[in-house]
Design an enzyme around this catalytic site. Structure first.
Site, mmCIF file in Angstrom:
data_model
loop_
_atom_site.group_PDB
_atom_site.id
_atom_site.type_symbol
_atom_site.label_atom_id
_atom_site.label_comp_id
_atom_site.label_asym_id
_atom_site.label_seq_id
_atom_site.Cartn_x
_atom_site.Cartn_y
_atom_site.Cartn_z
ATOM 1 N N ARG A 40 0.796 -1.216 0.000
ATOM 2 C CA ARG A 40 0.000 0.000 0.000
ATOM 3 C C ARG A 40 0.833 1.272 0.000
ATOM 4 N NH1 ARG A 40 -4.384 0.522 4.650
ATOM 5 N NH2 ARG A 40 -4.784 -1.567 3.853
ATOM 6 N N HIS A 86 -8.052 -3.953 -7.875
ATOM 7 C CA HIS A 86 -7.834 -3.227 -6.617
ATOM 8 C C HIS A 86 -9.143 -3.171 -5.840
ATOM 9 C CE1 HIS A 86 -5.083 -0.761 -4.275
ATOM 10 N NE2 HIS A 86 -6.034 0.145 -4.102
ATOM 11 N N TYR A 130 -17.610 13.104 -14.615
ATOM 12 C CA TYR A 130 -17.475 14.307 -15.437
ATOM 13 C C TYR A 130 -16.126 14.394 -16.152
ATOM 14 C CZ TYR A 130 -21.514 15.897 -12.750
ATOM 15 O OH TYR A 130 -22.744 16.003 -12.163
#
Length: 750
Positions: A40, A86, A130
């Protein structure tokens, strides 16, 4: 047939395992810590990526989002990454992808974004539905060779797909783009660098494997931030940071003086330090102007458009620009320290704080492994193709017989294999050959292809047998990448200037403050303000409903105001930073860290060389010098240990103290010690009340000159004097005698 009876439920005791709590917690926490460190937070030294970034790029490659192809919705990309590779939150994945597309965060962006991906002001990217994205050209270089067995693959989280363990990485992305992350018990923070310089350092290390870190640091020069700026560190410090892998770089904004004519000028800031939000920086500068902490700065304006342009106006044309900027560097984010901690995963397994040489060596060893694996893969492909080509050429030499066998034999495959000693692969290729390929020209092309493949195979075999040839090929590949993204391109030019800080005499801010009289008013509820001029201290002033007068003093704008509270701490406030007297002021507790239970006892302007008596209700006290009460922070400075009662400036030659029992004691000032902090010594002895009667405590103290006697003010306003104090003279810590006739009933000297 009768059904079997149900099995009795298992006894919970049979399924219980007993182990010490420390071992159970330790093993589980260690598992969590290792997962955080390896999967991580820390980047891999080989490709400079964390797992989430690697998975984002690989998922975009699988979606065929090439740099010259079409864009796809970020929501689609985020969904594919989350569903396939993931299994974490989509917000975390989108934030990671958005950062890869931000040209103010990444020196060489790995994602080409279309839409609002945030800005240097600190605004967040638009929602994933968007925005659109595709891979950048740099990402293609990182993944070049994935289809050629360049790296290992592993199953994804549910075992349905394969993902790369590491990317081939044609350039040292770890140093080029930097990295940051917080793991368990360790962290990493690596600044971005100039790709051209990093590759030059790699080439030098290939040429000279035992090169020193200082030499490599000289080639690398220092970080190269996407937002530019100026690094003010000497070469020795930079070399030491790269040698140890730890340290900090001082980064300043880049600025210039703009001449406005007729002697007027202004400062224009065109580049700000890395990771500083422009909007917060301007807010901080405006706060400095409002609080008058930099009195020589008159105004700040943000005139930025595509480029950064922050305008700073001086208060007078006589101000020195260098001194103004030096002052701003000390109190704002126009200068900051970027900490470097090159803690990375070596070979994807071992976390280690590496030097510059170790990081470059890890990348170069990886590139050599990739080269060998790709060459081996290519040799296998060449061998397979040559086998087919040999079959084709045998077919052309015996074309009529081959056609005859195919037309008339029931099992042409077996006959061809037996008659011409062909392999199964060769026969399958011949049988699948198109009729148009039987022309004479095709035979010439096949021979040319065979000869070319044989030459290529020979060259690859020679390279695999010679380590020097391998490193030469790695060097050539690095030079190719340098030509694509290096200084020959506008975006590859160095943006951050490396310079040494100039020694500029510190600016005396107090000298820049105009000296004006003030009347400082502190209300009963703790609201403070400063009225211009020396107003009468008993003049009527408006207060908030329920509030009233507290303390009022005369001061000047250049003064430092000292506030002594019942918790025994002194607090310091610049008089010029107080709010004006037109309103009701501001709460004092917003300016200093004064606890709610603490009350303000004294308010006075600080004077150098003065001495003050501080005393507690218990009757303990001492003298403290003015230099020992100045506080540097909002939390104040602890001086008196105990429940503070009073603070008086030292004067005269004796001290008079009075307790709540109305007993007064006068003793020489020489019996009082001078200390910087503590409980102090006993001033007057009191009798413990015990039972239902309250203890006697100190009520007040006053300095006097024995020859002049003691004066106090009666309730009617008249002043009385007791010239002979023989009855009250005694040793410090004595009980004293009853106060003189007519002494105020509140036991205050007033």
């Amino acid at each position: 047939m009768s059904s079997l009876p149900p099995e009795p439920p298992a006894d919970p005791e049979d399924n219980t395992q007993t182990e010490p709590l420390s071992r159970a917690i330790g093993e589980r926490y260690l598992t969590y810590a290792l997962s955080t460190i390896m999967h991580r937070a820390l980047p891999d030294a080989r490709d400079g990526l964390k797992p989430v970034h690697r998975r984002i790029l690989y998922a975009m490659r699988e979606l065929r989002l090439s740099p010259n192809g079409a864009f796809r919705k970020s929501a689609k990309i985020t969904g594919d990454v989350m569903g396939n590779y993931h299994p974490h939150g989509d917000a975390a994945i989108y934030d990671a992808m958005a950062r890869l597309a931000q040209d103010f965060a990444m020196r060489y962006p790995l994602v080409d974004g279309q839409g609002n991906f945030g800005n240097i002001d600190g605004d967040n990217p638009a929602a994933a539905r968007y925005t659109e994205a595709r891979l950048a050209a740099t990402s293609e270089s990182l993944m070049d060779g994935l289809a050629e067995d360049a790296v290992d693959f592993r199953p994804n989280y549910d075992g349905t797909l394969q993902e790369p363990v590491v990317l081939p990485a044609a350039f040292p992305n770890l140093l080029a783009n930097g990295a940051s992350g917080i793991a368990v018990g360790m962290a990493t923070n690596i600044p971005p660098h100039n790709l051209h310089e990093v590759i030059d350092a790699c080439l030098h290390l290939i040429k000279t494997p035992d090169a020193r870190d200082d030499t490599l640091a000289g080639i690398l020069q220092g970080p190269d931030f996407p937002t530019g700026g100026v690094i003010v560190e000497n070469r020795e410090t930079i070399a030491e940071i790269y040698r140890t892998g730890r340290g900090a770089f001082r980064v300043r904004a880049r600025w210039a003086v703009e001449d406005l004519g007729r002697g007027l000028w202004q400062i224009v800031v065109t580049e700000i330090p890395y990771q500083v939000q422009k909007s917060r920086l301007i807010e901080r500068l405006a706060e400095l102007i409002q609080t008058r902490k930099i009195p020589i700065l008159a105004d700040v304006r943000d005139e930025s458009a595509e480029d950064i342009r922050i305008v700073l106006e001086p208060r007078a044309r006589t101000v020195d620009p260098e001194q103004l900027m030096a002052a701003l560097f000390r109190v704002s984010d126009l200068e900051l320290r970027f900490s470097m901690n090159m803690n990375v995963l070596i070979d994807g397994r071992v976390p280690k704080v590496c030097s510059l040489k170790e990081v470059l060596r890890a990348f170069l060893d990886h590139r050599r492994d990739v080269l060998v694996r790709r060459a081996t893969f290519r040799l296998d492909k060449i061998a397979a193709r040559l086998e087919v080509l040999e079959g084709y050429l045998i077919a052309y030499l015996n074309l009529d017989r081959v056609i005859d066998i195919i037309r008339h034999e029931d099992d042409p495959k077996a006959v061809l294999m037996a008659e011409f000693a062909l392999t199964e692969v060769q026969v399958e290729a011949i049988l699948n050959m198109r009729l148009r390929a039987l022309r004479k020209l095709e035979e010439i092309e096949l021979r040319a292809e065979r000869d070319a493949l044989q030459d290529e195979r020979q060259a690859l075999q020679a390279m695999l047998a010679d380590e020097r040839a391998q490193w030469a090929r790695v060097s050539d590949q690095l030079k190719e990448v340098r030509n694509l993204f290096g200084k020959s391109r506008p975006e590859g030019q160095r943006r951050t200037l490396i310079a040494e800080a100039q020694d500029i005499a510190p600016l005396d801010m107090d000298a820049m403050i105009e000296r004006e009289p003030l009347t400082v008013i502190l209300s009963k509820m703790g609201w403070i303000r400063a009225m211009k001029g020396h107003q009468p201290l008993d003049a009527e002033v408006k207060f908030k409903d329920g509030d009233g007068p507290g303390l009022a003093i005369h001061a000047e704008t250049t003064d430092k105001l000292m506030i002594f509270a019942s918790n025994g701490r002194f607090y310091t406030l610049p008089a010029n930073s107080l709010p004006g007297g037109r309103g009701m002021g501001e709460p004092l507790r917003l300016m200093i860290d004064l606890p709610n239970e603490a009350e303000v006892i004294a308010l006075f302007p600080w004077r150098e060389g003065e001495r003050y008596l501080v005393a507690s209700k218990a009757g303990d006290g001492f003298i403290v010098a003015a230099g020992d009460i100045l506080a540097q922070t909002k939390t104040g400075k602890q001086v008196l240990n105990g429940d503070a009662l009073l603070c008086r400036p030292v004067g005269g030659d004796h001290l008079a103290v009075v307790g709540t029992n109305r007993k007064m004691l006068v003793f020489p000032l020489s019996e009082l010690p001078e200390m910087s902090r503590g409980k102090g010594v006993r001033l007057q002895k009191y009798r413990s009340g015990g039972g239902l009667v309250a203890d006697d405590t100190l009520s007040d103290a006053a300095f006097l000159t024995l020859a002049d006697g003691l004066r106090w003010q009666e309730s009617g306003g008249r002043t009385r004097t007791e010239p002979d104090l023989t009855a009250w003279l005694g040793k410090r810590a004595s009980a004293g005698s009853m106060a003189p006739r007519g002494f105020p009933r509140d036991n205050k000297f007033n």
